[in-house]
Write a protein that holds these residues in place. Sequence first.
Motif, PDB file in Angstrom:
ATOM      1  N   GLN A 211     -31.942  32.866 -19.365  1.00 32.05           N
ATOM      2  CA  GLN A 211     -31.167  33.803 -18.542  1.00 32.05           C
ATOM      3  C   GLN A 211     -31.121  35.188 -19.183  1.00 32.05           C
ATOM      4  O   GLN A 211     -31.373  36.204 -18.530  1.00 32.05           O
ATOM      5  CB  GLN A 211     -29.740  33.268 -18.349  1.00 32.05           C
ATOM      6  CG  GLN A 211     -28.832  34.175 -17.500  1.00 32.05           C
ATOM      7  CD  GLN A 211     -29.331  34.324 -16.080  1.00 32.05           C
ATOM      8  OE1 GLN A 211     -29.586  33.352 -15.402  1.00 32.05           O
ATOM      9  NE2 GLN A 211     -29.504  35.555 -15.636  1.00 32.05           N
ATOM     10  N   LEU A 212     -30.802  35.229 -20.498  1.00 34.90           N
ATOM     11  CA  LEU A 212     -30.757  36.517 -21.192  1.00 34.90           C
ATOM     12  C   LEU A 212     -32.124  37.183 -21.195  1.00 34.90           C
ATOM     13  O   LEU A 212     -32.244  38.399 -21.036  1.00 34.90           O
ATOM     14  CB  LEU A 212     -30.256  36.319 -22.625  1.00 34.90           C
ATOM     15  CG  LEU A 212     -28.765  36.007 -22.778  1.00 34.90           C
ATOM     16  CD1 LEU A 212     -28.461  35.586 -24.209  1.00 34.90           C
ATOM     17  CD2 LEU A 212     -27.919  37.212 -22.405  1.00 34.90           C
ATOM     18  N   GLY A 213     -33.175  36.368 -21.388  1.00 32.14           N
ATOM     19  CA  GLY A 213     -34.518  36.926 -21.375  1.00 32.14           C
ATOM     20  C   GLY A 213     -34.879  37.532 -20.032  1.00 32.14           C
ATOM     21  O   GLY A 213     -35.479  38.606 -19.970  1.00 32.14           O
ATOM     22  N   ASP A 214     -34.516  36.830 -18.938  1.00 30.56           N
ATOM     23  CA  ASP A 214     -34.781  37.378 -17.600  1.00 30.56           C
ATOM     24  C   ASP A 214     -34.042  38.690 -17.381  1.00 30.56           C
ATOM     25  O   ASP A 214     -34.580  39.645 -16.807  1.00 30.56           O
ATOM     26  CB  ASP A 214     -34.369  36.368 -16.526  1.00 30.56           C
ATOM     27  CG  ASP A 214     -35.327  35.187 -16.476  1.00 30.56           C
ATOM     28  OD1 ASP A 214     -34.953  34.168 -15.867  1.00 30.56           O
ATOM     29  OD2 ASP A 214     -36.442  35.292 -17.023  1.00 30.56           O
ATOM     30  N   ASP A 215     -32.788  38.723 -17.842  1.00 35.82           N
ATOM     31  CA  ASP A 215     -31.995  39.952 -17.688  1.00 35.82           C
ATOM     32  C   ASP A 215     -32.649  41.116 -18.423  1.00 35.82           C
ATOM     33  O   ASP A 215     -32.775  42.231 -17.898  1.00 35.82           O
ATOM     34  CB  ASP A 215     -30.571  39.736 -18.236  1.00 35.82           C
ATOM     35  CG  ASP A 215     -29.802  38.704 -17.420  1.00 35.82           C
ATOM     36  OD1 ASP A 215     -30.277  38.351 -16.327  1.00 35.82           O
ATOM     37  OD2 ASP A 215     -28.750  38.259 -17.881  1.00 35.82           O
ATOM     38  N   LEU A 216     -33.075  40.859 -19.646  1.00 37.64           N
ATOM     39  CA  LEU A 216     -33.684  41.922 -20.449  1.00 37.64           C
ATOM     40  C   LEU A 216     -35.026  42.361 -19.875  1.00 37.64           C
ATOM     41  O   LEU A 216     -35.365  43.542 -19.901  1.00 37.64           O
ATOM     42  CB  LEU A 216     -33.856  41.433 -21.885  1.00 37.64           C
ATOM     43  CG  LEU A 216     -32.544  41.306 -22.676  1.00 37.64           C
ATOM     44  CD1 LEU A 216     -32.756  40.443 -23.900  1.00 37.64           C
ATOM     45  CD2 LEU A 216     -32.012  42.671 -23.068  1.00 37.64           C
ATOM     46  N   LYS A 217     -35.801  41.417 -19.336  1.00 30.97           N
ATOM     47  CA  LYS A 217     -37.085  41.784 -18.742  1.00 30.97           C
ATOM     48  C   LYS A 217     -36.890  42.702 -17.531  1.00 30.97           C
ATOM     49  O   LYS A 217     -37.687  43.617 -17.296  1.00 30.97           O
ATOM     50  CB  LYS A 217     -37.844  40.522 -18.344  1.00 30.97           C
ATOM     51  CG  LYS A 217     -38.369  39.734 -19.528  1.00 30.97           C
ATOM     52  CD  LYS A 217     -39.012  38.430 -19.082  1.00 30.97           C
ATOM     53  CE  LYS A 217     -39.455  37.603 -20.286  1.00 30.97           C
ATOM     54  NZ  LYS A 217     -40.008  36.298 -19.877  1.00 30.97           N
ATOM     55  N   THR A 218     -35.846  42.440 -16.748  1.00 31.60           N
ATOM     56  CA  THR A 218     -35.574  43.300 -15.602  1.00 31.60           C
ATOM     57  C   THR A 218     -35.190  44.703 -16.059  1.00 31.60           C
ATOM     58  O   THR A 218     -35.620  45.714 -15.487  1.00 31.60           O
ATOM     59  CB  THR A 218     -34.446  42.696 -14.740  1.00 31.60           C
ATOM     60  OG1 THR A 218     -34.858  41.407 -14.298  1.00 31.60           O
ATOM     61  CG2 THR A 218     -34.170  43.574 -13.533  1.00 31.60           C
ATOM     62  N   LEU A 219     -34.388  44.781 -17.137  1.00 32.92           N
ATOM     63  CA  LEU A 219     -34.036  46.092 -17.677  1.00 32.92           C
ATOM     64  C   LEU A 219     -35.261  46.800 -18.238  1.00 32.92           C
ATOM     65  O   LEU A 219     -35.391  48.029 -18.127  1.00 32.92           O
ATOM     66  CB  LEU A 219     -32.967  45.933 -18.759  1.00 32.92           C
ATOM     67  CG  LEU A 219     -31.554  45.628 -18.241  1.00 32.92           C
ATOM     68  CD1 LEU A 219     -30.617  45.330 -19.403  1.00 32.92           C
ATOM     69  CD2 LEU A 219     -31.016  46.791 -17.425  1.00 32.92           C
ATOM     70  N   ILE A 220     -36.177  46.039 -18.842  1.00 25.69           N
ATOM     71  CA  ILE A 220     -37.415  46.638 -19.335  1.00 25.69           C
ATOM     72  C   ILE A 220     -38.179  47.260 -18.181  1.00 25.69           C
ATOM     73  O   ILE A 220     -38.696  48.372 -18.271  1.00 25.69           O
ATOM     74  CB  ILE A 220     -38.281  45.569 -20.039  1.00 25.69           C
ATOM     75  CG1 ILE A 220     -37.609  45.125 -21.343  1.00 25.69           C
ATOM     76  CG2 ILE A 220     -39.682  46.102 -20.334  1.00 25.69           C
ATOM     77  CD1 ILE A 220     -38.282  43.938 -21.989  1.00 25.69           C
TER      78      ILE A 220
END
Length: 451
Positions: A211-220
């Motif tokens: 979940q955290l990884g998906d969130d960060l990828k979207t911010l990237i």
Amino acid sequence: MMASLDSGLNSSDLVQDYFCGGCESRNTYESAEYFCATCTKFLCRKCIDPHDQIYANHSKYGRGETNKWPLTKKMEELLLKCNVHKEEKLKMICQDHSQLCCTDCAFLNHRQCTNVALISESAKNLSTDMQQLSNNLQTIVGELNKFKSKQEASIQSVEESCNEKRQEIKDFRKKLNAALDALENTSLKELDEIRTTMLTSLKKDVDNCIQLGDDLKTLIEAVNGLCDKSKKEIEFIASRKCVDKIQASESYLKKNPVKLQSFIFHANIDIEQYLSKQSSLGKSVDSIHSLRHKMNPNQQLTVKRKSEYIVKMSSDTSQTFSIYGICSTPSDQVIVADYQNKKVKLLDQHYNVSSHCDMSSGPLGICQISSSEVAVTLAGNEVQFISVSNGQLVSGRKISLQHAAYGIAHHEGELYITSGTALYHYNMTGTLVKKLFENARGYLRGTCIFN
């Protein structure tokens, strides 16, 4: 291009792809293939030809240069959305609490704050290095992926350890008569309950990392898309949200260190004499829990026996064997550091060499990282990670230090390394956290041990 964000960008908020502006005006949603910077419009393959015939000199960028495209409306709306009041847009920032606010937030929660300003004003003097921000996001995604991988490996380790201890229970059961059937079922049920608890916790960590990884990828994706330098407000908001998400991820990783989990089964060797008084074959516990609560740091250790074994191999270049480091695996295998022959050797349960890895220099200290991985210091200034896979040693990544490396220990996801005169604290990526101790006149060559 779809993703989900937490803390204000919820999983129900979908980030849509770019659509052709001309087709959209005709209620047709065609994916855009080009962006005209002069017209500030998106165009599909059908619309680009008539556009170029009329505006041949306009600057346009294809899918290969999406870093020069502006943000989509959906992405822009997600960044501007208030974390608390979903229908409101972010307008202010409270420096007292370091929080982005909509007007409702400012009125309800920050009326007493003295340092509340409009984002439009705060963004004027902002100079954000979006590339560095993107790099920071990529770094924390990498750390989360590493943590997720280790927890997934721990899941496998739990299963393997569970199977091993299950067999121990079965073997112990064979020594008893048929009257022990009920006790065996009790022990197996207890083991499965602990297994379920451990796997639930580990799988939760994996899900949280995803979940955290998906969130960060979207911010990237959002950060990489911020090419229009005139959008200071959005850059400011994106920067704040990225910092918050990075801090949340770092905090999660810090609060959830990687733990080596396995099972311990304490067999009751007097069960035949006291069968009528027993309620189970033994007790299965989490090995970490057992060590943490039962180890006495002041306990005096006594050597009961010692044995000598030959670790010589035909490929050894030296007849002298200096075993500087040694550790054991949960499956009762032993790994030794053979300094003179520049090898790390794996010994089976009979202490015969079953596998080895050649090192670039003599190995010194060795410590266990997980049930299937160890770290070895090499003469010079390097640490080599080695994994045990299907009964074979496999060399992994290597980190270089700015000082000599002798002793090494692992504790709750952190490394502790001695240089000969000092003790250093490192994280698992090889980044120095701090120097813990130094004695310029003495030598600290042994491995640190933690309770």
